[in-house]
Design a protein around this motif. Sequence first.
Motif, short mmCIF file in Angstrom:
data_model
loop_
_atom_site.label_atom_id
_atom_site.label_comp_id
_atom_site.label_asym_id
_atom_site.label_seq_id
_atom_site.Cartn_x
_atom_site.Cartn_y
_atom_site.Cartn_z
N GLY A 50 0.87 -1.37 -0.16
CA GLY A 50 -0.08 0.10 0.08
C GLY A 50 0.87 1.15 0.18
O GLY A 50 0.46 2.38 -0.56
N HIS A 51 1.89 1.20 0.67
CA HIS A 51 3.14 2.38 0.79
C HIS A 51 3.53 2.81 -0.55
O HIS A 51 3.48 3.86 -1.19
N LEU A 52 3.86 1.72 -1.26
CA LEU A 52 4.60 1.80 -2.75
C LEU A 52 3.43 2.27 -3.83
O LEU A 52 3.64 3.14 -4.62
N MET A 53 2.00 1.56 -3.52
CA MET A 53 0.98 2.25 -4.21
C MET A 53 1.03 3.61 -4.20
O MET A 53 0.63 4.66 -5.08
N ALA A 54 0.79 4.33 -2.64
CA ALA A 54 0.62 5.48 -2.38
C ALA A 54 1.41 6.61 -3.06
O ALA A 54 1.00 7.47 -3.74
N VAL A 55 2.72 6.21 -2.99
CA VAL A 55 3.75 6.98 -3.50
C VAL A 55 3.81 6.88 -5.13
O VAL A 55 4.44 7.90 -5.83
N ASP A 56 3.38 5.78 -5.70
CA ASP A 56 3.45 5.65 -7.03
C ASP A 56 2.43 6.60 -7.67
O ASP A 56 2.32 7.04 -8.81
N GLY A 57 1.35 7.00 -7.05
CA GLY A 57 0.38 7.99 -7.47
C GLY A 57 0.89 9.28 -7.73
O GLY A 57 0.50 9.96 -8.48
N LEU A 58 2.04 9.73 -7.18
CA LEU A 58 2.58 10.96 -7.70
C LEU A 58 3.17 10.69 -9.07
O LEU A 58 3.15 11.75 -9.93
N VAL A 59 3.72 9.57 -9.55
CA VAL A 59 3.84 9.48 -10.81
C VAL A 59 2.81 9.45 -11.68
O VAL A 59 2.82 10.12 -12.72
N SER A 60 1.75 8.83 -11.33
CA SER A 60 0.69 8.73 -12.13
C SER A 60 -0.15 10.09 -12.21
O SER A 60 -0.62 10.70 -13.26
N ALA A 61 0.01 11.02 -11.52
CA ALA A 61 -0.62 12.32 -11.34
C ALA A 61 0.08 13.11 -12.50
O ALA A 61 -0.30 13.80 -13.10
N ALA A 62 1.67 12.94 -12.48
CA ALA A 62 2.31 13.71 -13.56
C ALA A 62 2.04 13.30 -14.85
O ALA A 62 2.05 13.94 -15.94
N LEU A 63 1.42 11.79 -15.06
CA LEU A 63 1.24 11.32 -16.42
C LEU A 63 -0.17 11.70 -16.67
O LEU A 63 -0.71 10.99 -17.69
N GLY A 64 -0.88 12.18 -15.73
CA GLY A 64 -2.47 12.65 -16.06
C GLY A 64 -3.30 11.39 -15.95
O GLY A 64 -4.59 11.31 -16.15
N LEU A 65 -2.82 10.25 -14.98
CA LEU A 65 -3.76 9.18 -14.63
C LEU A 65 -4.39 9.39 -13.43
O LEU A 65 -4.15 10.47 -12.50
N ASP A 66 -5.27 8.52 -12.85
CA ASP A 66 -6.01 8.77 -11.73
C ASP A 66 -5.06 8.57 -10.36
O ASP A 66 -4.32 7.62 -10.69
#
Length: 451
Positions: free
Chosen positions: A218-234
């Motif tokens: 869950g920690h890895l997924m939460a931080v991966d969200g920073l990259v998904s935001a930069a790519l325009g993903l949810d």
Amino acid sequence: MNGGGREGDRRDDEVRGARRIPGPRGAVDDLDLEAMERPALPPPGGSTPDEAVPEQGAAEPDGDVEPEADAVDEPEPAMTSAATPVLSHQVLKALLGAWALSACSAEETAAVEDHLTGCAPCADEALRLRDAVGLLHTDGSLDLDPTLRTRVMDGCLGRRPARIPVPDWATPYDAETARLDALLRDIGDSEWHAPVRLQWFEDERPATRRTTVAGVIGHLMAVDGLVSAALGLDDPLGRVEVPLSPARRTETYWAATRPPATRAVREPWRDLTHELIRTASLAGRNVAERSVSYGDFALPLQDALLDRAFECWVHGTDIAEAVDYPYQPPSAAHLHRMIDLAARLLPAALAGRRSAGLAGPAKELVTPGEPGRSVHLEVEGHGGGDWYIPLDSPAAVGSPRRAVAQVALDGVEFCRLVAGRIPPVEAAAGQEGDREAIRDVLFASASLSRL
């Protein structure tokens, strides 16, 4: 060739009594039927039971009749134990498995090996069984080679290139997420709740946080969200406003998952990693320089994915230690890139520590163009190389500088230092030169770690 009479019967008895590999036994087989059918052996005196008890109604010899001379001859010579037993083809064939396992007696071994010299089918079967026994005694590990997936993919892509290839700068993230997913696929349901202690370096001392295997994913997924935001993903954390700091995002996710997460977190995490790689591959060349904000700092996308690959490896090792699973470091090429990223981040980390009064001051350059001081960082072994860390200005790492100190570390140990897994004072394998400069570089390396 067997003779007739008593000697031939005795030889047949020995063949019937020869040891062989037992087959499946039923209840009736518990009785020693073979022993029940076997004729009784003569007593030590030499007479058989039939000779000892005369038949009913037979005339007994007179007491004064002398026995014939032949009746008191020496007893017949018995087969010695050292002689090779004469066994049938079927018995010898049944003994091949025991022979291959070295479980036959000396006599049986001699009989089997003598038989193999003249029977080609049994000789072929013996070789096959002996080769099979060799597979049962291997000393090698039965775990799959961690580089197997990479080798298979390289072989496949060499024959048929991907229609949309993964960018070279995204391959470390692709490889490390796949390795971690292979570990997660192998563990049982209960192991997802195994305790894991996360470690990092904060305010000049180690910091720790306890969670579970599911909590780490869950920690890895939460931080991966920073990259998904930069790519325009949810954002995987949802539409609510979430802070950019990796630590605060993680705490937000953990607080929202009550009771603690289970193995169900694996699928959304893996789906997110696939989507990040797919989107980065389709976005074109310019996407590599797109900025990814971490709150207090930002990284270009290519470095952000390398940072995420590093985190996958580090936390994959944490999980592997918690569930007693073998886990190897990344490939040398990928590990070299991770070390290079840390070396490029060190000048900014040194400047931040100076502003907080935690590192020695920079030296002012008296002569224009004079090379500033640097520390020669020599990373040895897997993924190693040489880097020169500037001490006096934020110039690029590797530019010509006057090295005032040299510090040597193993590649994996340097990464463990950057991850906050070992104290800075215990990290260096060798030090030479300005001790204060060495200390500043080692503590700055540890300060790169975070939850």
